[in-house]
Design an enzyme around this catalytic site. Structure first.
Site, PDB file in Angstrom:
ATOM      1  N   GLY A   1       0.819  -1.203   0.000  1.00 46.69           N
ATOM      2  CA  GLY A   1       0.000   0.000   0.000  1.00 46.69           C
ATOM      3  C   GLY A   1       0.852   1.250   0.000  1.00 46.69           C
ATOM      4  O   GLY A   1       2.006   1.238   0.448  1.00 46.69           O
ATOM      5  N   SER A   2       0.289   2.339  -0.527  1.00 45.06           N
ATOM      6  CA  SER A   2       1.007   3.614  -0.506  1.00 45.06           C
ATOM      7  C   SER A   2      -0.004   4.745  -0.471  1.00 45.06           C
ATOM      8  O   SER A   2      -1.146   4.602  -0.914  1.00 45.06           O
ATOM      9  CB  SER A   2       1.916   3.753  -1.732  1.00 45.06           C
ATOM     10  OG  SER A   2       1.155   3.709  -2.920  1.00 45.06           O
TER      11      SER A   2
ATOM     12  N   MET B   1       1.355   9.952   2.808  1.00 46.90           N
ATOM     13  CA  MET B   1       2.341   9.958   3.891  1.00 46.90           C
ATOM     14  C   MET B   1       3.486   8.977   3.675  1.00 46.90           C
ATOM     15  O   MET B   1       4.552   9.133   4.270  1.00 46.90           O
ATOM     16  CB  MET B   1       1.651   9.633   5.216  1.00 46.90           C
ATOM     17  CG  MET B   1       0.836  10.768   5.789  1.00 46.90           C
ATOM     18  SD  MET B   1       1.860  12.095   6.460  1.00 46.90           S
ATOM     19  CE  MET B   1       2.483  11.344   7.958  1.00 46.90           C
ATOM     20  N   GLY B   2       3.278   7.933   2.862  1.00 44.98           N
ATOM     21  CA  GLY B   2       4.360   6.973   2.681  1.00 44.98           C
ATOM     22  C   GLY B   2       3.896   5.652   2.110  1.00 44.98           C
ATOM     23  O   GLY B   2       2.811   5.548   1.539  1.00 44.98           O
ATOM     24  N   GLN B   3       4.753   4.623   2.287  1.00 51.09           N
ATOM     25  CA  GLN B   3       4.486   3.304   1.741  1.00 51.09           C
ATOM     26  C   GLN B   3       4.446   2.273   2.870  1.00 51.09           C
ATOM     27  O   GLN B   3       5.125   2.423   3.886  1.00 51.09           O
ATOM     28  CB  GLN B   3       5.571   2.894   0.726  1.00 51.09           C
ATOM     29  CG  GLN B   3       5.743   3.842  -0.451  1.00 51.09           C
ATOM     30  CD  GLN B   3       6.633   5.023  -0.113  1.00 51.09           C
ATOM     31  OE1 GLN B   3       7.597   4.894   0.634  1.00 51.09           O
ATOM     32  NE2 GLN B   3       6.288   6.179  -0.661  1.00 51.09           N
TER      33      GLN B   3
ATOM     34  N   ASP C   1      -9.519  11.809  11.011  1.00 47.95           N
ATOM     35  CA  ASP C   1      -9.668  11.275   9.653  1.00 47.95           C
ATOM     36  C   ASP C   1     -10.476   9.977   9.661  1.00 47.95           C
ATOM     37  O   ASP C   1     -10.119   9.003   9.001  1.00 47.95           O
ATOM     38  CB  ASP C   1      -8.298  11.052   9.016  1.00 47.95           C
ATOM     39  CG  ASP C   1      -8.354  11.033   7.490  1.00 47.95           C
ATOM     40  OD1 ASP C   1      -9.345  11.534   6.920  1.00 47.95           O
ATOM     41  OD2 ASP C   1      -7.414  10.511   6.865  1.00 47.95           O
TER      42      ASP C   1
END
Length: 521
Positions: free
Chosen positions: A22-23, A26-28, A148
């Site tokens: 997943g990515s 914010m990042g991977q 969120d």
């Protein structure tokens, strides 16, 4: 370093990266094997190289810390096991590897059935409640606001005990509410479709902002649709929708219980004061709704089951098993409940904690009801209460009936809802006659914080002997002399004060094995 170049790397001499799973912004996230623990599968999240600045590194570390501390307190929050920097000084943290579907994927083709929804929603609330109650961070107790909450951040995984286990993900923009922090305008962060009005304004947030986002998500889980649609997908479009657009009412085709509809709509109140003030209130409401759905139909035997020793001898009582809060036979409920959802608080009544009788003109005919205004949180708490009613007559100096309704909660005590029927007026006589003939009445609840529409409904059953007396009183009062109704009202109030300790003592002894109604003399 690109995601491909990380493939099969051994990180921190411990975590063997296997594949990118997943990515995001914010990042991977990688699936990896923990070689120190025999190859157990874990997930490793890296901060995006595009965000490698001191502020984002600090936020990423805080996300890991919050998740680690919350994950130790609740099984409904993803657990973080480790944190560190790779050889390029890129931050990463290690968390439990979860296989399942997020709610966004689950409801892509069809919404959840009510029974499944309630089980999932309760677990989401357990996780949120844990976050809102806070963690000890840098020696200080700090509530955590997720900021969120949305379907893609809630994962459903198989669990041998629970069947489906809920895990709340991504505390990447979570907010620690610290006492020493000054209230100030913040930069906007969040997902536009799920943001509370105050979040879009950049205001300081508390748990009620998450409750609004939860309301949006719950509506979507039940219908597969959004409660609000902006004119366009811009920030301005969503700002207008969240601030000024009324949520779409639930379609009848979804067969959502009225009490559940009201709960979701309460969460979607524009003002934080109009929403449930804590997730714990929502949990109690879900429990009451689930009891309403699960409880068996009322049998004729249960309707007339006599418990002569429940109250003292001058208050003989009937105990009626209920299918749940305020459920009446299926032939009546849909028609009356649809009517009640349309009712508005009368413009000639003050918006304060009051109780008054009202005749409902429903498809089934004229029905007796009692309209009640309370704090919203109190209303939700009282949905799972024992219901008690009793009628007292005083003929002199003026014929009047004191109509006593009590909602008794073992933890929160009694909520007294007294009402007076003047038997020298035509309306008072007809109301007493109506109660005696029908043997039931409706309790309609309106919230002080959001009084526009009826929030919740309950029904109450009047004991047969009380019904008989009410009809007799309605007839005989016509020939009684009248005068000084305020004196009679004061005397009846004194009698109620005398009876309160006895009623409360007996109600406290009722076993809370199922929702009960008590009607006494």
């Amino acid at each position: 370093m690109t995601p491909d170049s990380r493939h099969r790397r051994l990180l921190a001499n411990r975590y063997q990266l296997v594949e990118l799973v997943g990515s995001g912004a914010m990042g991977q996230v990688y699936r990896a094997e923990d070689k120190l623990l025999g190859g157990v599968t874990v997930a490793v999240k890296f901060l995006s190289q595009a965000l490698l600045n001191p502020r984002m590194k600090e936020r990423f570390e805080r996300e890991a810390t919050i998740s680690a501390l919350l994950g130790e307190k609740s099984i409904h929050i993803v657990r973080v096991r480790d944190y560190g920097l790779d050889e390029k000084e890129i931050p990463f943290y290690v968390m439990e590897y979860l296989q399942g579907e997020n709610i966004s994927d689950v409801i892509k083709y069809r919404p959840l059935k009510v029974e499944r929804f309630l089980k999932i929603a309760r677990q989401i609330c357990f996780g949120l409640d844990c976050a809102h109650k806070g963690i000890i961070y840098q020696g200080e107790a700090c509530p955590v606001v997720h900021r969120d909450i949305k379907p893609s951040n809630v994962l459903l995984v198989e669990d041998p005990a629970l069947g489906e286990l809920v895990k709340i993900l991504d505390f990447g923009i979570a907010k620690l509410v610290q006492a020493a922090e000054e209230s100030k305008t913040q930069a906007f962060m969040g997902t536009l479709a799920y943001c509370s009005p105050e979040q879009m304004e950049g205001k300081e947030l508390d748990s009620r902002s998450d409750i609004y986002s939860l309301g949006v998500m719950m509506y979507e889980m039940l219908t597969g649709e959004m409660p609000l649609f902006p004119d366009n997908s811009s920030f301005g479009g969503w700002y207008e929708a969240h601030h000024h657009t009324k949520p779409h009412p639930f379609s009848a085709r979804y067969k959502i219980p009225a009490s559940l509809e009201a709960l979701v709509m309460n969460c979607l109140a524009k003002s934080p004061k109009g929403r449930p003030q804590s997730v714990d209130v929502i949990i109690r409401a879900i429990d009451a709704i689930e009891a309403e759905i699960k409880a068996p139909p009322i049998s004729d035997t249960e309707k007339t089951q006599i418990a002569p020793h429940l109250l003292n001898t001058d208050m003989e009582a009937t105990v009626v098993a209920q299918r749940g809060p305020g459920i009446v036979p299926e032939t009546r409920l849909p028609l009356v409940s649809e009517l009640c959802k349309q009712l508005e608080w009368p413009s000639d009544k003050p918006k304060q904690k009051i109780v008054f009788p009202y005749v409902l003109n429903a498809a089934e005919g004229k029905l007796a009801s009692l309209w009640v205004m309370l704090n919203q949180e109190d209303i939700l708490t009282r949905m799972s209460s024992i219901r008690y009613n009793q009628f007292l007559l005083m003929t002199s100096p003026h014929p009047m009936v004191l109509w006593i309704t009590v909602l008794y909660h073992r933890e929160y005590g009694p909520r007294w809802l007294p009402c007076y029927l003047d038997l020298k007026t035509r309306s008072g006589q007809s109301f007493a006659q109506m109660l005696g003939e029908s043997g039931t009445y409706w309790l309609l609840f309106f919230a002080l914080e959001n009084p526009t529409r009826c929030q919740h409904m309950l029904t109450a059953t009047v004991a047969p002997n009380q019904c008989k007396l009410l009809k007799e009183w309605a007839q005989t009062s016509q020939s009684m002399p009248g005068g000084k109704p305020q004196v009679t009202k004061r005397l009846l109030k004194q009698e109620l004060d005398r009876l309160k300790p006895k009623i409360e003592a007996k109600l406290s002894q009722v076993k809370p094995s199922f929702n009960k109604e008590v009607s006494g003399l």
